[in-house]
Design a protein around this motif. Structure first.
Motif, mmCIF file in Angstrom:
data_model
loop_
_atom_site.group_PDB
_atom_site.id
_atom_site.type_symbol
_atom_site.label_atom_id
_atom_site.label_comp_id
_atom_site.label_asym_id
_atom_site.label_seq_id
_atom_site.Cartn_x
_atom_site.Cartn_y
_atom_site.Cartn_z
ATOM 1 N N GLU A 167 0.833 -1.203 0.000
ATOM 2 C CA GLU A 167 0.000 0.000 0.000
ATOM 3 C C GLU A 167 0.866 1.250 0.000
ATOM 4 N N CYS A 168 0.354 2.289 -0.658
ATOM 5 C CA CYS A 168 1.026 3.589 -0.604
ATOM 6 C C CYS A 168 0.530 4.304 0.653
ATOM 7 N N THR A 169 0.916 5.564 0.809
ATOM 8 C CA THR A 169 0.561 6.287 2.030
ATOM 9 C C THR A 169 -0.951 6.526 2.140
ATOM 10 N N GLY B 57 -2.772 -2.761 -2.243
ATOM 11 C CA GLY B 57 -1.359 -2.790 -2.632
ATOM 12 C C GLY B 57 -1.125 -2.525 -4.109
ATOM 13 N N HIS B 58 -0.218 -1.600 -4.400
ATOM 14 C CA HIS B 58 0.053 -1.224 -5.794
ATOM 15 C C HIS B 58 0.810 -2.306 -6.561
ATOM 16 N N LEU B 59 0.405 -2.497 -7.810
ATOM 17 C CA LEU B 59 1.133 -3.354 -8.744
ATOM 18 C C LEU B 59 2.258 -2.534 -9.372
ATOM 19 N N LYS C 79 -7.482 5.425 -10.752
ATOM 20 C CA LYS C 79 -6.250 6.141 -10.384
ATOM 21 C C LYS C 79 -6.211 6.373 -8.876
ATOM 22 N N CYS C 80 -5.027 6.196 -8.291
ATOM 23 C CA CYS C 80 -4.889 6.387 -6.842
ATOM 24 C C CYS C 80 -4.550 7.852 -6.546
ATOM 25 N N LYS C 81 -4.897 8.290 -5.349
ATOM 26 C CA LYS C 81 -4.613 9.674 -4.945
ATOM 27 C C LYS C 81 -3.114 9.979 -4.925
ATOM 28 N N CYS C 82 -2.287 8.939 -4.863
ATOM 29 C CA CYS C 82 -0.834 9.147 -4.841
ATOM 30 C C CYS C 82 -0.297 9.487 -6.228
ATOM 31 N N GLY C 83 -1.143 9.392 -7.254
ATOM 32 C CA GLY C 83 -0.716 9.738 -8.610
ATOM 33 C C GLY C 83 -0.414 8.526 -9.473
ATOM 34 N N ARG C 84 -0.244 7.365 -8.834
ATOM 35 C CA ARG C 84 0.031 6.159 -9.621
ATOM 36 C C ARG C 84 -1.240 5.701 -10.338
ATOM 37 N N ASN C 85 -1.017 5.208 -11.548
ATOM 38 C CA ASN C 85 -2.138 4.703 -12.338
ATOM 39 C C ASN C 85 -2.168 3.188 -12.351
#
Ligand SMILES: [Zn+2]
Length: 429
Positions: free
Chosen positions: A249-251, A256-258, A310-316
């Motif tokens: 997981e990001c912040t 969990g991000h791939l 899209k996640c709030k952290c900017g990762r797609n």
């Protein structure tokens, strides 16, 4: 430290992965005895597999394939294997997963970008509360990843709350990597021994082995019980030896991000068809960049939901939700389908319950039965009714519950021949 591809559009990520997939197929057709045979037996022309959707033309690889043809998956000569990892063998015979020198670099990169995703930076001190030996790949991955980030590592290993607290007092780690249910034991120990754990500077804990979130990404009972006492951030990480890749997981703590350079995922139903976006199914993976033992469409046995927005952290990149259970461990009980981790999470709610074990049986008319054994400080009828009514409200059914002595139960749960505690024994036929 976000790899640029993770910020690209979903379409760009797909095209990027399709290029990687072509490289993998060429590699497998040349080097893997197992896949060479599989392509030929099924008349698969790999030059026709161009998109991620085309993967569906290739049969899946199962755990049984890995168990029965373990060494046919190896794409390198034995002398190139540097690390021999083994799966935990929760469901049958353990599988040997060899890693080359390049695979160890890939593993380090994977873990570095995963742990960085949860906020760990160069110079942070991290206490590693998992095992690093016994063929366990995750502990090694954490160490290699933290080294690559430039973080300091304290390798305490699992168990022993006193040792853990002594080290935390001494080294003031900012992060811990731990099994979350053990954190409850750490808190209880700290309270019994006047350790002011909220003043020791631990800011985040990367949690492995057990879920922290419900299927819709709310904190589960276990996460809430930790957070109501301890002012920390909890990040879930999920990985397996076979996939040599982590989903952390990001912040924003929402699954969990791939990492697209490292793995392709599919979520499949019982007929191996993809489920609709957002529906639960079996996580099926294709490793990218693995040299010794790459896997193509490997069915992990883990039931998950994947999130694509899209996640709030900017990762797609896609995100993998909590493991709801193992496919083989699905229980049909009084008309309700249950994965045992849902029962574990309910039992985690009760402070008095010191240890539990869930047993699955087949009754004489062929139906599943659930027996929950608990070691509890409180063995009153009143407490039993409280547990039953909580199970009823959360599961809609009440399994059989038996009180047990802590010592008796501990012998079953903490089997010295197993790497992980056994909270589930499946006796079903
Ligand atoms: Zn994110």
């Amino acid at each position: 430290m976000i790899p640029p591809i993770e910020l690209a559009s979903a379409e760009e990520i797909k095209v990027f992965q399709e290029e990687k997939l072509k490289e993998l197929l060429t590699y497998l057709a040349e080097k893997s005895r197992f896949y060479k045979k599989m392509f030929s037996d099924n008349a698969i022309d790999i030059s026709q597999i161009k998109t991620l959707e085309d993967l569906q033309q290739i049969p899946v690889t199962t755990k049984t394939d890995l168990q029965q043809h373990n060494y046919n998956f190896l794409c390198v000569p034995k002398h190139e294997i540097i690390d021999y990892a083994t799966t935990s063998g929760t469901l049958g015979k353990p599988v040997v997963v060899g890693l080359t020198d390049n695979d160890l670099d890939r593993l380090a990169y994977n873990e570095a970008i995963s742990l960085a995703c949860a906020g760990i930076k160069k110079g942070d001190v991290v206490q590693l509360m998992t095992t690093i030996d016994r063929g366990f790949v995750a502990g090694l991955a954490y160490f290699l990843g933290l080294r690559k980030i430039g973080a300091g590592v304290i390798r305490i290993g699992p168990r022993n709350p006193q040792l853990q607290w002594d080290s935390i007092v001494e080294h003031k780690p900012k992060y811990l990597i731990a099994v979350p249910s053990f954190l409850l034991k750490m808190i209880a120990y700290a309270e019994a021994n006047q350790i002011d754990y909220n003043q020791l500077g631990v800011e985040g804990i990367i949690c492995i082995g057990e879920a922290l979130r419900t299927a819709d990404l709310e904190n589960n009972v276990l996460a809430n019980r930790i957070l109501e006492k301890w002012d920390v951030n909890l990040y879930s990480t999920y990985a397996s030896t076979e996939m040599s890749t982590a989903f952390t997981e990001c912040t924003y703590q929402n699954a969990g991000h791939l990492h697209p350079e490292l793995i392709i995922i599919e979520v499949l139903d019982n007929q191996n068809n993809p489920v609709k976006d957002g529906e639960e199914g079996e996580l099926t993976i294709t490793t990218l960049g693995v040299e010794a033992m790459p896997l193509l469409r490997f069915k992990t046995g883990d039931i998950v939901t994947v999130f694509s927005e899209k996640c709030k952290c900017g990762r797609n990149t896609k995100r993998v939700g909590p493991v709801l259970g193992r496919k083989k461990q699905l229980v049909k009980y009084k008309g309700t389908s249950i994965y045992p981790p849902a029962i574990f999470d309910i039992l985690n709610f009760f402070d008095s319950i010191k240890l539990y074990l869930v047993e699955l049986h087949t009754n004489d008319i062929g139906n599943d039965e659930i027996c929950v054994k608990i070691a509890s400080d409180d063995v009153s009828e009143e407490f039993l009714n409280k547990v039953k009514s909580y199970l009823q409200s959360k599961l809609r059914v009440i399994p059989t519950i038996e009180f047990c002595e802590l010592e008796t139960l501990a012998k079953l749960v903490f089997n010295p021949n197993k790497r992980k505690p056994t909270y589930l024994i499946d006796y079903r036929i």
